[in-house]
Enzyme design. Structure first.
Site: not given
Ligand code: AMP
Length: 292
Positions: A36-37, A176
């Site tokens: 996702g990231h 994702v």
């Molecule tokens: P985090 O590390 O959880 O703070 O997420 C960092 C970024 O990655 C944020 O903008 C989240 O929305 C995005 N993100 C996390 N999981 C996913 C995913 N499965 N699909 C797309 N973006 C994601």
């Protein structure tokens, strides 16, 4: 890829890129990186010349201190993933670097900062918006990339940028998912195999709801989704709501919502998971990792 821990060094590098006419893309994360990231990094690379990814587990956005303590961290693995995926700069600041004095601003964006995540995680969005503003001010990117996985967060970031008049384009990227439909999340690492299976009820319910849009009113569909998840073994539902994805108010009729969306939060074991889906035919929504 260069790893930078200090703000002044980062700013010096960025100003060099900027004077060379480069467009700077920025992807803020809390690490424990997954596909996702990496999809955000990929989108950033498509439209920017230089991409900066930050990894900072932000203490002020955790309303539960044990969630902060147990949040997965593996900087070495993340660093390798980023460099293999073509990231230019990894910004990995210390807590002292980001918060020379501990502070958390307070934000009021109406409904956005009152309902759903805001209601269940008091202080979370104040902490998130504080760090996002600080990061955007430090990096000063041309574009910043956020996932729709945190849909309410994305809406708040857009409001923040507008209200604070920050000169950055905010780009939302699709969720994702794993093959099972489960939305990828750093927190999934903490799920057992059985819990992971239980967790698929979230996306399955959302996809089933998207399939039934024509048959029910928004409230009926919401009730149906809730009953599915309230009866799912091993899962503790916090909320499931059908809202207009721009105003976050609950529509009475489908025609009241310009962008109807279902958002859900639930605990599986001790792990809190969130997911959401635009309420339109399923095929439009599904981006599995295999074609990410
Ligand atoms: P985090 O590390 O959880 O703070 O997420 C960092 C970024 O990655 C944020 O903008 C989240 O929305 C995005 N993100 C996390 N999981 C996913 C995913 N499965 N699909 C797309 N973006 C994601």
């Amino acid at each position: 890829m260069e790893k930078i821990e200090q703000i002044d060094i980062l700013q010096e590098r960025i100003s060099r890129f900027r004077s060379a006419g480069k467009r700077i893309g920025f992807v803020p994360t809390m690490g424990a990186l997954h596909e996702g990231h990496l999809s955000l990094l990929k989108s950033a690379k498509e439209s920017c010349d230089v991409v900066v990814v930050s990894i900072f587990v932000n203490p002020t956005q955790f309303n539960d201190p044990s969630d902060f303590e147990k949040y997965p961290r593996d900087l070495e693995r993340d660093q390798k993933r980023l460099s293999d995926s073509g990231c230019d700069v990894l910004f990995a600041p210390s807590r002292e670097e980001m918060y020379p004095c501990e502070y958390k601003e307070s934000y009021d964006f109406g409904k956005l900062t009152e309902v759903l995540e805001a209601a269940y995680r008091p202080g979370h969005f104040d902490g998130m918006a504080t760090i996002v503003k600080r990061l955007l001010t430090v990096v000063k990117p041309d574009a910043a990339f956020f996932g729709e996985k945190d849909f309410q967060q994305l809406a708040i970031v857009r409001s923040l940028v507008e209200k604070e008049n920050l000169k950055v384009e905010i780009i939302g990227c699709p969720i994702v998912r794993e093959e099972s439909g489960l939305a990828m999340s750093s927190r999934n690492e903490r799920l057992s195999a059985t819990e992971k299976e239980t967790a698929t009820a979230l996306s399955q319910t959302l996809f089933a709801m998207a399939d039934m849009v024509g048959e029910y009113s928004p409230e009926e569909l919401q009730e149906w989704g809730r009953s599915q998840l309230e009866n799912a073994h091993g899962l503790r539902l916090e909320y499931l709501a059908v809202v207009d994805g721009t105003t976050f108010s609950q529509p009475q009729h489908w025609s009241d919502a310009s962008e109807p969306r279902a958002l859900v939060a639930a605990y599986v074991g001790e792990i809190r998971l969130i997911d959401n889906l635009k309420l339109s035919p399923v095929t439009e929504n599904f981006e599995a990792v295999s074609n990410a």
